[in-house]
Scaffold this motif. Structure first.
Motif, PDB file in Angstrom:
ATOM      1  N   LEU A  11       4.459   1.691   1.749  1.00 19.36           N
ATOM      2  CA  LEU A  11       5.518   1.873   0.925  1.00 19.36           C
ATOM      3  C   LEU A  11       6.578   3.009   1.444  1.00 19.36           C
ATOM      4  CD1 LEU A  11       6.611   0.474  -1.883  1.00 19.36           C
ATOM      5  CD2 LEU A  11       5.328   2.362  -3.050  1.00 19.36           C
ATOM      6  N   THR A  12       6.080   3.836   1.807  1.00 24.72           N
ATOM      7  CA  THR A  12       6.825   5.139   2.376  1.00 24.72           C
ATOM      8  C   THR A  12       8.041   4.514   3.147  1.00 24.72           C
ATOM      9  OG1 THR A  12       5.022   6.401   2.133  1.00 24.72           O
ATOM     10  CG2 THR A  12       7.030   7.158   3.265  1.00 24.72           C
ATOM     11  N   SER A  47       0.838  -1.153   0.082  1.00 28.22           N
ATOM     12  CA  SER A  47       0.040  -0.018   0.117  1.00 28.22           C
ATOM     13  C   SER A  47       1.057   1.253   0.088  1.00 28.22           C
ATOM     14  CB  SER A  47      -1.064  -0.072   1.120  1.00 28.22           C
ATOM     15  OG  SER A  47      -0.145   0.123   2.561  1.00 28.22           O
ATOM     16  N   SER A  48       0.452   2.160  -0.413  1.00 26.40           N
ATOM     17  CA  SER A  48       1.049   3.700  -0.515  1.00 26.40           C
ATOM     18  C   SER A  48       1.561   3.884   0.911  1.00 26.40           C
ATOM     19  CB  SER A  48       0.297   4.699  -1.273  1.00 26.40           C
ATOM     20  OG  SER A  48      -0.827   4.991  -0.285  1.00 26.40           O
ATOM     21  N   ASP A  49       0.775   3.743   1.969  1.00 27.56           N
ATOM     22  CA  ASP A  49       1.020   4.035   3.294  1.00 27.56           C
ATOM     23  C   ASP A  49       2.426   3.167   3.748  1.00 27.56           C
ATOM     24  OD1 ASP A  49      -0.972   6.091   3.259  1.00 27.56           O
ATOM     25  OD2 ASP A  49      -2.205   4.581   4.793  1.00 27.56           O
TER      26      ASP A  49
END
Length: 338
Positions: A178-179, A174-176
């Motif tokens: 992945l950071t 998820s983008s959250d």
């Protein structure tokens, strides 16, 4: 007769060579030892119980001194967690990380440390920012102690880090998540360390009973359930692990191996939680992981069953019923590790 005996010797040598090339399944399986109970055996008795059941690997969730003392000289391979509450301090203070390694690792030279899990299921979340700096500081402290090649530094994540998990080849973080995970994966790749992943087909099944058959979750499907390009899936566990592998590949982590740091099935307290289902899942898991997953076929998947004991200080319901053993050391159900 001489030729027959030399043939026999050659056959035995070949067999031994084959056995050496394929580690036994027992070496791929460990059990998590949680201590959230007020009626659990002493650590020395716990270590004896691991040994009497041929369980060669253990995960503990903090560097509890009596457990580490009991493990000295046992040859049990260990994952030890840096508790989530310590992450911020270890991330911001290299000397604190140095002290942590000295006090909890170096001081126990007779313990077979395998991995340090820097945080458990904190990505994404409020403490996620501290994970990589803490991993780097712990790694530096291990290097100073000359242990960086012996003990790998990682973190344990839940499969909720996946934004996409189906089909497995589409797996992506998820983008959250992945950071935080993208730089962590680079760190793992550069140090030859695995990603620790907690994998629970039980929860996937319970949350999606309309679309997931329980046999697919329990390793009891009679044939292929999901076809994903060249890969065929007969169980949900493989599909979840391979979705994480696909996600790793998408962020340059093709060389990073997954270690399943938790997996299991509850024996009571909720939907589909029964002694029969727990026994079926865990025995099939033990029998299965030696062959790897479709994406990593033939490569034994190191896996830790959750958990050793039913823990009565966890929330009521399924949380108290993941144990292979009752606190009195009697088995909840029979299971064979060898």
């Amino acid at each position: 007769m001489a030729s027959q005996s030399s043939f026999s010797m050659a056959a035995i040598a070949l067999l031994l060579g084959v056995l050496a090339a394929f580690p036994t399944i027992a070496q791929s399986i460990g059990v998590c030892y949680g201590r959230l109970g007020n009626n659990l055996p002493q650590p020395s008795d716990v270590v004896a119980l691991y040994k009497s059941n041929n369980i060669g690997q253990m995960r503990i969730y903090d560097p509890y001194s009596p457990t580490l003392q009991a493990l000295e000289g046992s040859n049990i391979q260990l994952i030890v967690d840096v508790p989530n509450t310590d992450l911020q301090n270890l991330a911001s203070d290299a000397s604190a990380a140095n002290d942590w390694v000295q006090n909890n690792i170096k001081a126990y030279s007779g313990v077979s440390f395998r991995y340090i899990a820097v945080g458990n299921e904190v990505i994404p979340g409020n403490s996620a920012q501290y994970v990589l700096p803490a991993m780097r500081n712990i790694y530096s402290a291990l290097s100073s102690a000359g242990l960086q090649n012996q003990i790998k530094v990682s973190t344990a994540v839940a499969t909720s880090v996946l934004g996409v998990s189906y089909p497995p080849s589409h797996g992506a973080f998820s983008s959250d998540a992945l950071t935080y995970l993208s730089p962590i994966v680079q760190f793992l790749a550069s140090n030859g360390a695995p990603l620790l992943v907690n994998v629970y087909p039980y929860f996937s099944y319970v949350d999606n009973q309309g679309s997931i058959n329980i046999n697919y979750a329990l390793f009891t499907s009679s044939g292929t359930v999901v076809t994903d390009g060249q890969y065929n899936y007969q169980n949900l566990f493989d599909a979840i692990v391979d979705a994480v592998y696909a996600a790793l590949e998408k962020v340059g982590g093709s060389s990073v191996v997954i270690v399943v740091s938790e997996s299991g099935w509850p024996s009571a307290g909720g939907t589909a939680a029964s002694i029969n289902n727990a026994q079926t899942y865990n025995q099939n898991l033990i029998n299965h992981v030696g062959q790897g997953t479709p994406r990593r076929s033939g490569k034994a998947l190191e896996t830790y069953i959750f958990s050793m004991f039913n823990e009565n200080q966890k929330p009521a319901g399924i949380e108290q019923n993941w144990g292979l053993f009752y606190p009195n050391e009697q088995p909840v159900y029979s299971i064979n590790f060898s």
